[in-house]
Structures are given as C-alpha cells and as structure tokens.
Write a protein that holds these residues in place. Structure first.
Motif, PDB file in Angstrom:
ATOM      1  N   ARG A 196       0.837  -1.211   0.000  1.00 23.27           N
ATOM      2  CA  ARG A 196       0.000   0.000   0.000  1.00 23.27           C
ATOM      3  C   ARG A 196       0.868   1.256   0.000  1.00 23.27           C
ATOM      4  NH1 ARG A 196      -4.155  -2.002   4.084  1.00 23.27           N
ATOM      5  NH2 ARG A 196      -5.861  -2.576   2.718  1.00 23.27           N
ATOM      6  N   ALA A 197       1.899   1.280   0.846  1.00 21.74           N
ATOM      7  CA  ALA A 197       2.773   2.445   0.961  1.00 21.74           C
ATOM      8  C   ALA A 197       3.479   2.749  -0.358  1.00 21.74           C
ATOM      9  CB  ALA A 197       3.803   2.224   2.075  1.00 21.74           C
ATOM     10  N   ALA A 198       3.750   1.690  -1.135  1.00 27.13           N
ATOM     11  CA  ALA A 198       4.403   1.884  -2.433  1.00 27.13           C
ATOM     12  C   ALA A 198       3.401   2.283  -3.512  1.00 27.13           C
ATOM     13  CB  ALA A 198       5.130   0.597  -2.846  1.00 27.13           C
ATOM     14  N   GLY A 199       2.106   2.350  -3.156  1.00 27.61           N
ATOM     15  CA  GLY A 199       1.081   2.729  -4.126  1.00 27.61           C
ATOM     16  C   GLY A 199       0.787   1.645  -5.151  1.00 27.61           C
ATOM     17  N   LEU A 200       1.092   0.396  -4.805  1.00 27.81           N
ATOM     18  CA  LEU A 200       0.885  -0.719  -5.741  1.00 27.81           C
ATOM     19  C   LEU A 200      -0.456  -1.382  -5.486  1.00 27.81           C
ATOM     20  CD1 LEU A 200       4.459  -2.203  -5.530  1.00 27.81           C
ATOM     21  CD2 LEU A 200       3.484  -0.915  -7.423  1.00 27.81           C
ATOM     22  N   PRO A 201      -1.052  -1.949  -6.535  1.00 27.66           N
ATOM     23  CA  PRO A 201      -2.356  -2.598  -6.353  1.00 27.66           C
ATOM     24  C   PRO A 201      -2.223  -3.865  -5.509  1.00 27.66           C
ATOM     25  CG  PRO A 201      -1.518  -3.023  -8.558  1.00 27.66           C
ATOM     26  CD  PRO A 201      -0.577  -2.040  -7.910  1.00 27.66           C
ATOM     27  N   LEU A 202      -3.256  -4.123  -4.719  1.00 24.99           N
ATOM     28  CA  LEU A 202      -3.306  -5.343  -3.922  1.00 24.99           C
ATOM     29  C   LEU A 202      -4.047  -6.413  -4.701  1.00 24.99           C
ATOM     30  CD1 LEU A 202      -4.197  -3.717  -0.503  1.00 24.99           C
ATOM     31  CD2 LEU A 202      -1.998  -4.613  -1.213  1.00 24.99           C
ATOM     32  N   SER A 203      -5.144  -6.084  -5.231  1.00 23.65           N
ATOM     33  CA  SER A 203      -6.059  -6.843  -6.072  1.00 23.65           C
ATOM     34  C   SER A 203      -7.420  -6.272  -5.736  1.00 23.65           C
ATOM     35  CB  SER A 203      -6.000  -8.359  -5.833  1.00 23.65           C
ATOM     36  OG  SER A 203      -6.745  -8.717  -4.702  1.00 23.65           O
ATOM     37  N   GLU A 204      -8.422  -6.666  -6.443  1.00 20.35           N
ATOM     38  CA  GLU A 204      -9.740  -6.082  -6.219  1.00 20.35           C
ATOM     39  C   GLU A 204     -10.318  -6.439  -4.860  1.00 20.35           C
ATOM     40  OE1 GLU A 204     -12.359  -6.848  -9.459  1.00 20.35           O
ATOM     41  OE2 GLU A 204     -10.846  -6.269 -10.923  1.00 20.35           O
ATOM     42  N   SER A 205     -10.061  -7.655  -4.370  1.00 18.92           N
ATOM     43  CA  SER A 205     -10.777  -8.095  -3.177  1.00 18.92           C
ATOM     44  C   SER A 205      -9.891  -8.404  -1.977  1.00 18.92           C
ATOM     45  CB  SER A 205     -11.595  -9.336  -3.518  1.00 18.92           C
ATOM     46  OG  SER A 205     -10.741 -10.369  -3.966  1.00 18.92           O
ATOM     47  N   HIS A 206      -8.608  -8.108  -2.041  1.00 14.03           N
ATOM     48  CA  HIS A 206      -7.739  -8.530  -0.946  1.00 14.03           C
ATOM     49  C   HIS A 206      -6.986  -7.350  -0.341  1.00 14.03           C
ATOM     50  CE1 HIS A 206      -8.807 -12.421  -2.277  1.00 14.03           C
ATOM     51  NE2 HIS A 206      -8.191 -12.285  -3.405  1.00 14.03           N
ATOM     52  N   GLY A 207      -7.727  -6.384   0.178  1.00 14.99           N
ATOM     53  CA  GLY A 207      -7.090  -5.212   0.730  1.00 14.99           C
ATOM     54  C   GLY A 207      -6.910  -5.239   2.232  1.00 14.99           C
ATOM     55  N   SER A 257       7.615 -16.700   5.269  1.00 16.99           N
ATOM     56  CA  SER A 257       9.058 -16.892   5.316  1.00 16.99           C
ATOM     57  C   SER A 257       9.711 -15.672   4.685  1.00 16.99           C
ATOM     58  CB  SER A 257       9.469 -18.162   4.568  1.00 16.99           C
ATOM     59  OG  SER A 257       9.307 -17.987   3.173  1.00 16.99           O
ATOM     60  N   GLU A 258      10.990 -15.469   4.955  1.00 18.56           N
ATOM     61  CA  GLU A 258      11.689 -14.330   4.352  1.00 18.56           C
ATOM     62  C   GLU A 258      11.672 -14.426   2.829  1.00 18.56           C
ATOM     63  OE1 GLU A 258      15.488 -14.390   6.407  1.00 18.56           O
ATOM     64  OE2 GLU A 258      14.772 -12.789   7.745  1.00 18.56           O
ATOM     65  N   GLU A 259      11.737 -15.653   2.300  1.00 16.58           N
ATOM     66  CA  GLU A 259      11.696 -15.852   0.850  1.00 16.58           C
ATOM     67  C   GLU A 259      10.369 -15.374   0.273  1.00 16.58           C
ATOM     68  OE1 GLU A 259      11.087 -19.798  -1.597  1.00 16.58           O
ATOM     69  OE2 GLU A 259      13.190 -19.637  -1.001  1.00 16.58           O
ATOM     70  N   VAL A 260       9.260 -15.737   0.917  1.00 14.69           N
ATOM     71  CA  VAL A 260       7.935 -15.313   0.446  1.00 14.69           C
ATOM     72  C   VAL A 260       7.771 -13.815   0.632  1.00 14.69           C
ATOM     73  CG1 VAL A 260       5.436 -15.522   0.828  1.00 14.69           C
ATOM     74  CG2 VAL A 260       6.875 -17.578   0.798  1.00 14.69           C
ATOM     75  N   ASP A 261       8.241 -13.274   1.768  1.00 16.16           N
ATOM     76  CA  ASP A 261       8.155 -11.839   2.002  1.00 16.16           C
ATOM     77  C   ASP A 261       8.925 -11.065   0.929  1.00 16.16           C
ATOM     78  OD1 ASP A 261       7.351  -9.558   3.751  1.00 16.16           O
ATOM     79  OD2 ASP A 261       9.534  -9.342   3.945  1.00 16.16           O
ATOM     80  N   ALA A 262      10.100 -11.569   0.544  1.00 13.33           N
ATOM     81  CA  ALA A 262      10.887 -10.902  -0.501  1.00 13.33           C
ATOM     82  C   ALA A 262      10.148 -10.925  -1.837  1.00 13.33           C
ATOM     83  CB  ALA A 262      12.257 -11.569  -0.638  1.00 13.33           C
ATOM     84  N   LEU A 263       9.488 -12.038  -2.143  1.00 16.21           N
ATOM     85  CA  LEU A 263       8.701 -12.115  -3.376  1.00 16.21           C
ATOM     86  C   LEU A 263       7.582 -11.072  -3.345  1.00 16.21           C
ATOM     87  CD1 LEU A 263       7.810 -13.477  -6.062  1.00 16.21           C
ATOM     88  CD2 LEU A 263       6.416 -15.004  -4.653  1.00 16.21           C
ATOM     89  N   LEU A 264       6.880 -10.956  -2.218  1.00 11.71           N
ATOM     90  CA  LEU A 264       5.783  -9.992  -2.111  1.00 11.71           C
ATOM     91  C   LEU A 264       6.279  -8.552  -2.146  1.00 11.71           C
ATOM     92  CD1 LEU A 264       3.445 -11.714   0.495  1.00 11.71           C
ATOM     93  CD2 LEU A 264       3.232 -11.678  -1.984  1.00 11.71           C
ATOM     94  N   ALA A 265       7.533  -8.338  -1.769  1.00 13.62           N
ATOM     95  CA  ALA A 265       8.111  -6.994  -1.793  1.00 13.62           C
ATOM     96  C   ALA A 265       8.572  -6.575  -3.189  1.00 13.62           C
ATOM     97  CB  ALA A 265       9.293  -6.920  -0.829  1.00 13.62           C
ATOM     98  N   ASP A 266       8.625  -7.521  -4.105  1.00 14.40           N
ATOM     99  CA  ASP A 266       9.073  -7.239  -5.473  1.00 14.40           C
ATOM    100  C   ASP A 266       8.078  -6.301  -6.156  1.00 14.40           C
ATOM    101  OD1 ASP A 266       9.697  -7.256  -8.196  1.00 14.40           O
ATOM    102  OD2 ASP A 266      10.215  -9.386  -8.190  1.00 14.40           O
ATOM    103  N   LEU A 267       8.542  -5.114  -6.514  1.00 11.27           N
ATOM    104  CA  LEU A 267       7.661  -4.109  -7.109  1.00 11.27           C
ATOM    105  C   LEU A 267       7.100  -4.518  -8.465  1.00 11.27           C
ATOM    106  CD1 LEU A 267       9.591  -0.850  -6.155  1.00 11.27           C
ATOM    107  CD2 LEU A 267       7.729  -1.992  -4.929  1.00 11.27           C
ATOM    108  N   SER A 268       7.717  -5.496  -9.113  1.00 14.13           N
ATOM    109  CA  SER A 268       7.203  -5.932 -10.420  1.00 14.13           C
ATOM    110  C   SER A 268       6.147  -7.030 -10.299  1.00 14.13           C
ATOM    111  CB  SER A 268       8.357  -6.425 -11.300  1.00 14.13           C
ATOM    112  OG  SER A 268       8.891  -7.632 -10.776  1.00 14.13           O
ATOM    113  N   LEU A 269       5.877  -7.504  -9.079  1.00 14.78           N
ATOM    114  CA  LEU A 269       4.887  -8.553  -8.880  1.00 14.78           C
ATOM    115  C   LEU A 269       3.494  -8.000  -9.182  1.00 14.78           C
ATOM    116  CD1 LEU A 269       4.683 -11.535  -7.807  1.00 14.78           C
ATOM    117  CD2 LEU A 269       4.021 -10.513  -5.618  1.00 14.78           C
ATOM    118  N   PRO A 270       2.779  -8.606 -10.126  1.00 14.63           N
ATOM    119  CA  PRO A 270       1.442  -8.098 -10.473  1.00 14.63           C
ATOM    120  C   PRO A 270       0.475  -8.173  -9.286  1.00 14.63           C
ATOM    121  CG  PRO A 270       2.214  -9.682 -12.117  1.00 14.63           C
ATOM    122  CD  PRO A 270       3.173  -9.735 -10.961  1.00 14.63           C
ATOM    123  N   GLY A 271      -0.442  -7.226  -9.210  1.00 16.69           N
ATOM    124  CA  GLY A 271      -1.438  -7.203  -8.143  1.00 16.69           C
ATOM    125  C   GLY A 271      -2.249  -8.485  -8.080  1.00 16.69           C
ATOM    126  N   GLU A 272      -2.533  -9.078  -9.219  1.00 14.90           N
ATOM    127  CA  GLU A 272      -3.302 -10.325  -9.262  1.00 14.90           C
ATOM    128  C   GLU A 272      -2.562 -11.447  -8.531  1.00 14.90           C
ATOM    129  OE1 GLU A 272      -5.259 -13.348 -12.557  1.00 14.90           O
ATOM    130  OE2 GLU A 272      -3.609 -12.059 -13.167  1.00 14.90           O
TER     131      GLU A 272
END
Length: 177
Positions: free
Chosen positions: A90-101, A112-127
């Motif tokens: 949210r702080a980065a202004g990136l979409p979460l998805s339509e229903s998962h806010g 895990s840190e591995e999953v957290d790093a994936l979610l922190a990737d700015l190129s990860l699509p909101g979907e």
C-alpha cells in the motif's frame, strides 16, 4: 503448448516446462495424478494443468525445501507478517487486487523471508499478490495449494505449527509459473 512465466525466475528451471519434463520430475502416485488430471482436461484447461503441475514439480525437486518445513516447525524460520506485506505494498502505491485489501481472518499466518521478498518485489502483479494473500485464508490439510484459478498463477506451500500456543501457519515457499 507454450506459455511464458508470470514472473521471471533467477535460476534456470530444474524442470522442463512440458508434460514430459513434469512427469519425469514427479514420483509414483503424484506422477499418476498428474497424468490423470492432464488426460481428463479439456483442451482449454490443459495449459492450466501443466502450469500448476510444473510448479508442483519445481517445489518437489527443490533441494532446500525440507529445510523450510523443519525450521518452521521448530520455530527457527525467520518470518514476517502478512499485515506488513500488505502495508508495504500500500505504501508503495501498488495494487493489492480487487478483493484482498485487508489482513485475512483466522489463524495467524506468517511469511518466510523468501515469500516476504517475493511480495516486496515491485514488479509482482497485483493479481499474483492478491492470490498469495487469499491463499493465507484457504489453508487446509494439503500443505500445498494452487494460486489463482486452478493454479495457473503458481503453487503456495505452507506449514501448520499446531504445537505452538497459539497455533499458527507459515507460508514457506511460493512457486510462480
């Protein structure tokens, strides 16, 4: 049938992205389950079956996979909260998805840190982000679950730490297609 991955993978694929490569990576009953599902799929669903099972095969052949499960169960796996991942996005202004806010309800779920790093990737699509967050409320006894409709986005792996007080869940690995 050829499909491009949703998210780029830093290392080369251990499993070829075709039915033969997937089947070779799976063992015994899982291989038979893959073949049954693929043979029963309508042509328009076959790509989804191949994508999900490719992710399953990648997780099955990951030499470090057991270490995540062991560390989660003995409490030594460093984790981050789902709420922190949502807030960061949210702080980065990136979409979460339509229903998962919002943070999901139910047992606490850590990443895990591995999953957290994936979610922190700015190129990860909101979907994809939304599908991963949605997975934290769909956890059941399977240890792995598809992401997106029929697993076309990937597969999430988790561990239930039932002996903790209170019990909680750790999303240990995500294999995106």
């Amino acid at each position: 049938m050829s499909a491009q991955p949703i998210h780029s993978h830093p290392e080369p694929d251990r499993v070829p992205r075709n039915a033969e490569g997937i089947a070779a990576a799976l063992e015994g009953e899982r291989r038979m389950e893959f073949y049954r599902e693929l043979l029963a799929a309508a042509p328009e669903d076959a790509e989804g079956v191949l994508r999900r099972w490719w992710c399953e095969a990648m997780l099955d052949t990951d030499p470090s996979g057991g270490r995540f499960t062991d560390a989660a169960l003995n409490g030594t796996l460093p984790t981050k909260s789902v709420a922190a991942a949502i807030a960061r996005r949210r702080a980065a202004g990136l979409p979460l998805s339509e229903s998962h806010g919002q943070e999901p309800e139910g047992w606490p779920c850590e990443l895990s840190e591995e999953v957290d790093a994936l979610l922190a990737d700015l190129s990860l699509p909101g979907e994809v982000f939304g599908a991963i967050i949605a997975a934290t409320v769909q956890i059941n006894e399977t240890r792995r679950m598809p992401l997106g409709r029929d697993g076309v986005l990937g597969v999430a792996e988790y561990v239930i730490v039932a002996d903790a007080d209170p019990p909680y869940i750790v999303l240990t690995r995500i294999q995106l297609y």
